[in-house]
Design an enzyme around this catalytic site. Sequence first.
Site, PDB file in Angstrom:
ATOM      1  CB  SER A 143     -38.957  58.428 -20.251  1.00 28.59           C
ATOM      2  OG  SER A 143     -39.470  59.520 -20.969  1.00 28.59           O
ATOM      3  CD  GLU A 237     -36.519  64.627 -15.728  1.00 26.93           C
ATOM      4  OE1 GLU A 237     -37.313  64.147 -16.562  1.00 26.93           O
ATOM      5  OE2 GLU A 237     -35.882  63.938 -14.912  1.00 26.93           O
ATOM      6  CG  HIS A 267     -35.984  62.834 -19.703  1.00 27.36           C
ATOM      7  ND1 HIS A 267     -36.969  62.707 -18.749  1.00 27.36           N
ATOM      8  CD2 HIS A 267     -36.365  62.037 -20.745  1.00 27.36           C
ATOM      9  CE1 HIS A 267     -37.895  61.873 -19.184  1.00 27.36           C
ATOM     10  NE2 HIS A 267     -37.551  61.443 -20.385  1.00 27.36           N
TER      11      HIS A 267
END
Length: 300
Positions: A143, A237, A267
């Site tokens: 991320s 995502e 995600h």
Amino acid sequence: MASPQLAILIQALRTQPFDENASIQDTRVGFEAYASGFAVAADVTRERVDAGGVAGEWITTPSVGATTVLYLHGGGYVIGSTNTHADLVSRIGRAAGARALAINYRLAPEYPHPAAVEDATTAYRWLLAQGASPEAIVIVGDSAGGGLTAATLLALKDAGNPMPAAAVLISPWTDLALTGESVRTREAADPALSPGILAKWSSAYCDGRPSTDPLISPLYGDHGGLPPLLVIAGDAEILLDDSVRYAERARAAGVDVTLEVWDEMLHIFPIFAGMLPEGQQAIERIGAFIKEHINTGVTA
């Protein structure tokens, strides 16, 4: 078809998505509490370390070899820690046969950009000063940590530092300007993230700086000369396009890029490896990629 566990996980996440109206401090506390359920295996060793002034941990398993993973955790540059990601880091280290240095880079809004990039590059240079060979180091992040991994590569390149052997980006956030179409087209499918929460975190990290600065949003950087990259994302995502577009641009610049978009996955799905079979499968894939590039000595 995805495993049955995916539907259970998605339902659980929908009951507690990130709240854009909550304070960042409250979100940090909530995330730490949630991630405490990801307990590390009994044979994992965690040792605190000062990596050139950056707080971190050595996270190791009995399978440790000569490879070093520098791990940069996710959390929108505002939340997350070595605690929230210890299980994921240990699983990747085990799969790669590597020792892992996970760092607690400084978080926004108290420490906006460039604090995270400074801490990541400092930790990498500290590894080199400790005698680690760049050909035996792989930087991995998820991320925001995936975006930070890409930004760290750019900063190291700009400074003339040797590149690591490879890098792995898991669901990377590479565009804090939020221009990817998936931010809108995948919003209903994503059980945790929303455009609103991403905008809030982006604002905290940028702190008035241009969100298209390549060291903030590496999507806009010059990717030539980077080491081999593995980019893993889920098809469900909202940051999917951050992975796809980054991989396309890096490949166009001559970088050896492997992009894998996993059907139906969400995600950072590898962080759920303890309950999601596809998460552990992705970790094994990451481990194989790291071993391949360490063993063959592939560098930029």
